[in-house]
Design a protein around this motif. Structure first.
Motif, mmCIF file in Angstrom:
data_model
loop_
_atom_site.group_PDB
_atom_site.id
_atom_site.type_symbol
_atom_site.label_atom_id
_atom_site.label_comp_id
_atom_site.label_asym_id
_atom_site.label_seq_id
_atom_site.Cartn_x
_atom_site.Cartn_y
_atom_site.Cartn_z
ATOM 1 N N GLN A 119 19.870 62.720 48.619
ATOM 2 C CA GLN A 119 18.410 62.630 48.790
ATOM 3 C C GLN A 119 17.757 62.015 47.559
ATOM 4 O OE1 GLN A 119 16.443 66.347 49.762
ATOM 5 N NE2 GLN A 119 18.067 66.846 51.176
ATOM 6 N N ALA A 120 18.181 62.464 46.376
ATOM 7 C CA ALA A 120 17.593 61.945 45.132
ATOM 8 C C ALA A 120 17.822 60.439 45.017
ATOM 9 C CB ALA A 120 18.178 62.673 43.923
ATOM 10 N N THR A 121 19.028 59.986 45.392
ATOM 11 C CA THR A 121 19.298 58.546 45.278
ATOM 12 C C THR A 121 18.500 57.744 46.317
ATOM 13 O OG1 THR A 121 21.344 58.816 46.576
ATOM 14 C CG2 THR A 121 21.578 58.748 44.195
ATOM 15 N N TYR A 122 18.378 58.284 47.541
ATOM 16 C CA TYR A 122 17.566 57.580 48.563
ATOM 17 C C TYR A 122 16.118 57.460 48.075
ATOM 18 C CZ TYR A 122 21.365 58.861 51.828
ATOM 19 O OH TYR A 122 22.577 59.051 52.432
ATOM 20 N N PHE A 123 15.623 58.549 47.490
ATOM 21 C CA PHE A 123 14.241 58.579 47.007
ATOM 22 C C PHE A 123 14.020 57.503 45.941
ATOM 23 C CE2 PHE A 123 11.178 60.228 43.844
ATOM 24 C CZ PHE A 123 10.049 60.249 44.638
ATOM 25 N N LEU A 124 14.929 57.457 44.965
ATOM 26 C CA LEU A 124 14.796 56.451 43.912
ATOM 27 C C LEU A 124 14.879 55.031 44.494
ATOM 28 C CD1 LEU A 124 14.635 55.586 40.916
ATOM 29 C CD2 LEU A 124 17.121 55.799 40.822
ATOM 30 N N GLY A 125 15.831 54.827 45.406
ATOM 31 C CA GLY A 125 15.988 53.501 46.019
ATOM 32 C C GLY A 125 14.706 53.056 46.714
ATOM 33 N N LYS A 126 14.100 53.989 47.424
ATOM 34 C CA LYS A 126 12.867 53.667 48.153
ATOM 35 C C LYS A 126 11.731 53.316 47.189
ATOM 36 C CE LYS A 126 9.976 56.478 50.037
ATOM 37 N NZ LYS A 126 9.809 57.908 50.240
ATOM 38 N N GLU A 127 11.576 54.117 46.138
ATOM 39 C CA GLU A 127 10.507 53.865 45.167
ATOM 40 C C GLU A 127 10.704 52.519 44.451
ATOM 41 O OE1 GLU A 127 7.724 56.087 44.274
ATOM 42 O OE2 GLU A 127 8.321 56.797 46.261
ATOM 43 N N LEU A 128 11.943 52.190 44.119
ATOM 44 C CA LEU A 128 12.202 50.900 43.459
ATOM 45 C C LEU A 128 11.831 49.744 44.383
ATOM 46 C CD1 LEU A 128 15.655 51.410 41.639
ATOM 47 C CD2 LEU A 128 13.404 51.343 40.597
ATOM 48 N N SER A 129 12.213 49.869 45.658
ATOM 49 C CA SER A 129 11.865 48.807 46.617
ATOM 50 C C SER A 129 10.359 48.644 46.726
ATOM 51 C CB SER A 129 12.399 49.126 48.015
ATOM 52 O OG SER A 129 13.766 49.355 47.958
ATOM 53 N N LEU A 130 9.645 49.768 46.736
ATOM 54 C CA LEU A 130 8.179 49.715 46.843
ATOM 55 C C LEU A 130 7.556 48.976 45.665
ATOM 56 C CD1 LEU A 130 7.296 53.303 48.161
ATOM 57 C CD2 LEU A 130 6.997 51.124 49.373
ATOM 58 N N CYS A 131 8.191 49.056 44.492
ATOM 59 C CA CYS A 131 7.685 48.315 43.333
ATOM 60 C C CYS A 131 8.319 46.931 43.233
ATOM 61 C CB CYS A 131 7.924 49.107 42.054
ATOM 62 S SG CYS A 131 6.784 50.474 41.850
ATOM 63 N N CYS A 132 8.864 46.454 44.376
ATOM 64 C CA CYS A 132 9.391 45.094 44.468
ATOM 65 C C CYS A 132 10.604 44.818 43.586
ATOM 66 C CB CYS A 132 8.302 44.061 44.178
ATOM 67 S SG CYS A 132 6.928 44.231 45.291
ATOM 68 N N TRP A 133 11.454 45.804 43.412
ATOM 69 C CA TRP A 133 12.733 45.570 42.746
ATOM 70 C C TRP A 133 13.752 45.309 43.836
ATOM 71 C CZ3 TRP A 133 13.705 46.043 37.348
ATOM 72 C CH2 TRP A 133 12.555 46.337 36.598
ATOM 73 N N GLU A 134 14.613 44.316 43.604
ATOM 74 C CA GLU A 134 15.690 44.055 44.558
ATOM 75 C C GLU A 134 16.698 45.198 44.410
ATOM 76 O OE1 GLU A 134 17.411 40.097 44.135
ATOM 77 O OE2 GLU A 134 19.288 41.002 44.855
ATOM 78 N N THR A 135 16.787 46.029 45.444
ATOM 79 C CA THR A 135 17.468 47.316 45.280
ATOM 80 C C THR A 135 18.760 47.404 46.072
ATOM 81 O OG1 THR A 135 15.285 48.296 45.028
ATOM 82 C CG2 THR A 135 17.091 49.817 45.426
ATOM 83 N N GLU A 136 19.796 47.920 45.403
ATOM 84 C CA GLU A 136 21.091 48.125 46.069
ATOM 85 C C GLU A 136 21.512 49.582 45.928
ATOM 86 O OE1 GLU A 136 24.485 45.023 45.246
ATOM 87 O OE2 GLU A 136 23.124 45.133 43.535
ATOM 88 N N MET A 137 22.119 50.120 46.982
ATOM 89 C CA MET A 137 22.715 51.453 46.919
ATOM 90 C C MET A 137 24.232 51.230 46.987
ATOM 91 S SD MET A 137 19.962 53.582 47.317
ATOM 92 C CE MET A 137 20.675 55.125 47.881
ATOM 93 N N ILE A 138 24.929 51.548 45.934
ATOM 94 C CA ILE A 138 26.380 51.320 45.901
ATOM 95 C C ILE A 138 27.091 52.637 46.228
ATOM 96 C CG2 ILE A 138 28.295 50.372 44.560
ATOM 97 C CD1 ILE A 138 26.020 48.420 44.460
#
Ligand SMILES: [Zn+2]
Length: 411
Positions: free
Chosen positions: A40-59
């Motif tokens: 959950q914590a990693t999904y949350f961070l991934g979502k927030e990064l995408s919202l700030c327009c960072w090209e986001t990857e979950m490995i």
């Protein structure tokens, strides 16, 4: 250099910091690798990064979670207080107790089908996990290999305090290793004194413990030109089982989050990578191993690692510790810490993910709380329930985020 903190944004960032802290430490109840909360914590961070327009990857990588339901140890109708070693296999059975307090003693005993009791010198420090590649003393490897070939049914250890290596917990688990398959439990050194006389007697041990397979993720956000030199900002997102991990290391993740917002419009000539490494407080460091193998031919494109771990403690200043900084990074870094009154240069400390970058020759800045670095050997907070949101000062998190934003923009 553009030093840009203003009261308006500070108020907003402060509110965000408090919300993030609640999300990571209260709404999500645990962040150990392999657990649902960790994902959950990693999904949350991934979502927030995408919202700030960072090209986001979950490995994604494989991990195991662990559940326990207590243990009991009985000999001649006397019971002893024991705890299940983290990530151990469970056990129920009896056997002759055989004891060893040094490596020499351990190598001489015949422990086949017996239950080994380790106390004293041999149990002085937590044994590094068998597959841990970074720091793994020969004595540890030797103890592990003797144990693995001993034919013992189970292991009991008695341990004291060792804050530098095991955090603030007492007793500390001698073995914390999901790759080690002899079931084990541990007890305080005081309780251990009562068990020594049972050597040669039959003991009954029951340990309710199980390993649960589960996935984990590193989260990586990128901004900037793909072929530019990189600045990699890291914080570990996992926490030790049984602790909210506020200072260790929700605050580090929150700095990543605030920084991703402050750097939203970054269009400098570096590639900025925001990386939540998943596993610093987990026996197999899977996220770190994953990041290393993905970057093994590419560390030379990293100009600087900034690693945040242990930041935002309510007492004392924040500490920026410098490792091998070239002058063109050292000068702006010194200027930034001079500008922000709550930040000072800290002494160097090795127990964090910046050590990985240092091993590959990358200069690093480790960001933490001065109090924790100065008390690393005898504090009793890290890895315990005391590491909760009550001990965090969000103003310090906001200040660190501004300082790092200024620094990154000036390199
Ligand atoms: Zn940490």
């Amino acid at each position: 250099m553009n030093l840009n903190s203003n009261p308006m944004t500070d108020g907003l960032l402060l509110i965000k910091c408090q919300e993030y802290l609640k999300t990571l430490c209260t709404d999500i109840t645990e962040r150990c690798v392999g657990s649902n909360g960790n994902r959950q914590a990693t999904y949350f961070l991934g979502k927030e990064l995408s919202l700030c327009c960072w090209e986001t990857e979950m490995i994604e990588f494989d991990a195991i979670d662990w559940e326990e339901n207590g243990a009991q140890l009985i000999s001649e109708e006397e019971t002893f207080e024991v705890l299940v070693s983290p990530y151990s296999l469970g056990f129920r059975g009896e056997g002759e107790l055989i004891s060893a307090s040094t490596i020499e003693e351990l190598s001489e005993i015949n422990a086949k089908n017996k239950i080994i009791f380790l106390f004293g010198e041999i149990a002085r420090e937590q044994l590094m996990p068998k597959n841990f590649v970074f720091y793994n003393p020969v004595e540890h490897q030797k103890i592990i290999s003797i144990l693995e070939s001993s034919g013992a049914k189970a292991i009991i250890s008695a341990t004291g305090r060792n804050a530098a290596l095991a955090g603030g917990v007492y007793p500390f688990p001698l073995i914390e290793d999901g790759d080690f398959d002899i079931p084990s439990v541990y007890m305080t050194d005081e309780e251990g004194l009562k068990l020594i006389p049972k050597t040669g007697k039959i003991v009954f041990l029951e340990s309710l413990s199980k390993r649960i397979p589960g996935k984990g993720f590193n989260v990586i956000g990128k901004k900037g030109n793909k072929n530019s030199p990189r600045i990699v900002v890291t914080a570990h997102i996992d926490a030790k089982k049984g602790t909210p991990g506020a200072i260790d290391n929700a605050t580090g993740v929150i700095v990543l989050l605030l920084l991703s917002d402050l750097l939203k419009d970054y269009n400098g000539n570096k590639l900025i990578e925001i990386v939540a490494l998943n596993g610093e407080d987990y026996y197999a460091v899977p996220g770190q191993m994953n990041y290393i193998s993905a970057n093994k031919n590419n560390f030379n494109s990293i100009l600087l690692n900034i690693n945040i771990d242990g930041a935002g403690y309510k007492e004392g200043q924040s500490a920026f510790s410098f490792f091998n900084l070239p002058d063109e990074i050292l000068q702006p870094a010194l200027k930034v810490i001079n500008h922000y009154g709550g930040i000072a240069e800290g002494v160097q400390w090795p127990q964090g993910d910046h050590s990985i970058f240092l091993q590959y020759g990358v200069p690093a800045i480790a960001v933490s709380s001065k109090w924790f670095i100065d008390n690393i050997a005898d504090q009793d907070i890290t890895h315990t329930p005391k590491d909760n949101i009550e001990i965090v000062d969000c103003n310090k998190i906001v200040e660190i985020s501004h300082a790092l934003n200024d620094l990154i923009r000036s390199i």
